[in-house]
Design an enzyme around this catalytic site. Structure first.
Site: not given
Lengths: 478, 106
Positions: A247, A338
């Protein structure tokens, strides 16, 4: 499962964990560390097999990189924690008269993400054992078997080293209701949630303490003072690691127009290619789910080549990262969000001020508190960038994914659970480690405050006495 | 590790434990304890059997021993079970499991 069955199952799990907690808290540091060493050794020795299992079961990432994740989760984490005092008196200051005593929290419910199943399991088991907390592993649906095997390996080793029965459990049922029942159970001490926003929110709403993480949307700013080939090489190292599943990996490259051409050329030289403007909608349609606006789960951890084929993009065979030149940030530009895969948005800004504002837009688009990155050889620029951004980790001249995890390219605590602070609705911005899983008691011996006991406190009742007057008297040295 | 005395008039059996009651030790003594309780419980039907676990010499209990306590307490219907002379550490251990009151631990 019926409501009754769910309640019974949660009760059974927590009773077992509570028994283990009762036994565990009696162990001293030496006994605890023997267990930790055994679990580390077992996990480390099975790093390749477990990595391959994770890759085969999830279809995500690169198995060799998953091996390295397992190494970080075991070897590097063990190096961090092995000497830490986590039992009994952990610090003593005779001058201040304060002694700190470490107590375990109790049973911990550990949520595991599909992107790093075995490594996060190993990590959470290690730090839980170090702090004498029984741990209940909640694996993702798509990685139940590899997580179960990880638990089996660690549990066997822990028991053989003297750990209590039930110190490590796994909930293989995969039921959302059971997960909530465990999270909210009165005997649970903490949920340690590494996963999606929904899961983290559920943990914080459970009524029990929780430590969670937030999503990332990492901008990497390449400054004019940066070594461009170096910066590009490092970004590639990060973004291709396990096919972009960490992440903290870069999501967008931001540069000033003055160096944009050089940066683009360098990416091309290192086999990272821009998708044609005409093909951007096709890539966006594949990468982002239109209804939710979130990333397509099927794209997570896929190689650039695989993505190019699936999305029908015309790109060279040796593509490492797909670059998408964008002119805005937000819902109208889906690729600015993202995407845990080797896709990078690319922004060319008129000047430094515009570049900073673009980074802020990206940072605040679903990545508040997580991570940002900068390549520069100008300390003032680095300071300014660091102060403006809202991120728990500001990674400088380093691959962002590995940099944020810590212990490889910097001295950050190695962790697979990265706090994002209040921006990510978390309680901390820190890399979570063993010391977060302790209740610290402070024994406070009498050490009188000399100013307070010398001062006539009746003077505080005089409304007319102002701060300056009183403080002068308070601090008067006879 | 464990001695057993029976007080016939009150139909009370007291098990006195010593030392470290870890998983291995508990596995060894459990059958003896359970058998004794079972045998005595079948005896005098007038006065119910009372079981006391005297924890005076005990400095560590494994979860296996806690399970034994629960099992024996259940066998004599809860109120006829008690644990005495526990150290603060042992008391805290049973508090953590939430059983100190239920097992009448002092």
């Amino acid at each position: 499962m019926t409501t009754e069955t769910i309640a019974d199952r949660a009760e059974e799990i927590l009773f077992r964990a509570t028994l283990a907690a009762a036994e565990f808290q009696q162990l001293d540091q030496q006994a605890t560390d023997a267990i930790v060493r055994a679990v580390f050794t077992a996990g480390f020795n099975n790093r390749v097999r477990l990595a391959k299992m994770a890759w085969e079961e999830t279809g995500i990432g690169v198995w060799q990189h998953k091996v390295l994740k397992n190494v970080v989760a075991t070897q590097l984490v063990y190096e961090n924690i092995k000497e830490q005092k986590t039992v009994g008196v952990i610090s003593r200051d005779d001058l201040l008269g304060i002694v700190q005593i470490a107590q375990p929290l109790g049973p911990i419910f550990a949520i595991i993400p599909v992107t790093n199943p075995t490594s996060t399991t190993l990590f959470k088991i290690l730090i839980a054992m170090k702090t004498r907390n029984p741990v209940i592993i909640s694996p993702p649906r798509k990685a139940i078997h590899c997580c179960a095997e990880t638990v089996r390996v660690c549990y066997q080793a822990a028991l053989a080293a003297g750990a209590p029965e039930g110190c490590i459990q796994i909930v293989e049922e995969g039921s959302r209701e059971l997960t909530r029942a465990i999270m909210g159970h009165q005997s649970l001490a903490l949920t340690l949630a590494t996963g999606g926003t929904g899961m983290v929110h559920a943990a914080y709403s459970s009524g029990n303490p929780a430590i969670g993480v937030g999503p990332g949307n990492v901008p990497v700013f390449i400054d004019q003072t940066a070594d461009i080939p170096f910066a590009v090489a490092n970004i590639i190292t990060s973004k291709t690691f396990d096919n972009g599943t960490i992440c903290a990996s870069e999501q967008a490259v931001v540069v000033e127009k003055s160096i944009a051409a050089a940066v683009r050329q360098e990416f091309a030289r290192q086999h990272c290619y821009f998708v044609a403007d005409s093909e951007l909608p096709r890539l966006a349609a594949y990468a982002i789910v239109a209804e939710s606006g979130g990333m397509n789960p099927d794209i997570v951890g896929k190689s650039a080549r695989s993505i190019a084929d699936q999305a029908g993009l015309e790109l060279p065979e040796d593509v490492q990262i797909i670059l998408a030149r964008l002119h805005g940030v937000g819902d109208a530009f889906p690729l600015s969000k993202e995407i845990l895969a080797p896709i990078l948005a690319f922004y060319e800004c008129d000047d430094y001020q515009e570049a900073m504002k673009t980074c802020i837009d990206l940072n605040f688009l679903g990545g508040i508190g997580h991570t940002v990155a900068i390549y520069a050889n100008d300390e003032e620029r680095i300071d300014e960038f660091s102060r403006i951004m809202n991120a728990g980790r500001v990674i400088v001249n380093t691959p962002s994914a590995q940099g944020a995890v810590g212990g490889l390219f910097n001295t950050l605590q190695s962790s697979l659970t990265l706090g994002c602070g209040t921006g990510g609705k978390n309680i901390t911005t820190e890399n979570i480690s063993a010391l977060h899983l302790l209740n610290i008691q402070r024994v406070c011996r009498r050490r009188e405050n000399p100013h307070w006991f010398k001062f006539d406190t009746n003077r505080y009742y005089d409304e007319s006495a102002d701060a300056e007057t009183l403080l002068q008297a308070y601090y008067r040295n006879y | 590790m464990v001695t057993c005395t029976v007080d016939a008039p009150t139909n009370t059996v007291t098990f006195c434990y010593q030392g470290r009651l870890d998983a291995v030790t508990t596995e060894e003594l459990s059958p003896l304890v359970e058998e004794r309780v079972s045998a005595l419980a079948k005896g005098d039907e007038g006065t119910p059997l009372r079981v006391i676990f005297d924890m005076k010499g005990v400095d560590y209990v494994a979860s296996a021993f806690i399970r034994l306590c629960i099992k024996v307490a259940k066998a004599v219907h809860g109120d006829n079970f008690a644990m005495t002379n526990s150290s603060p550490v042992i008391k805290k251990t049973f508090k953590i499991v939430g059983l100190a009151e239920q097992l009448h631990l002092t």
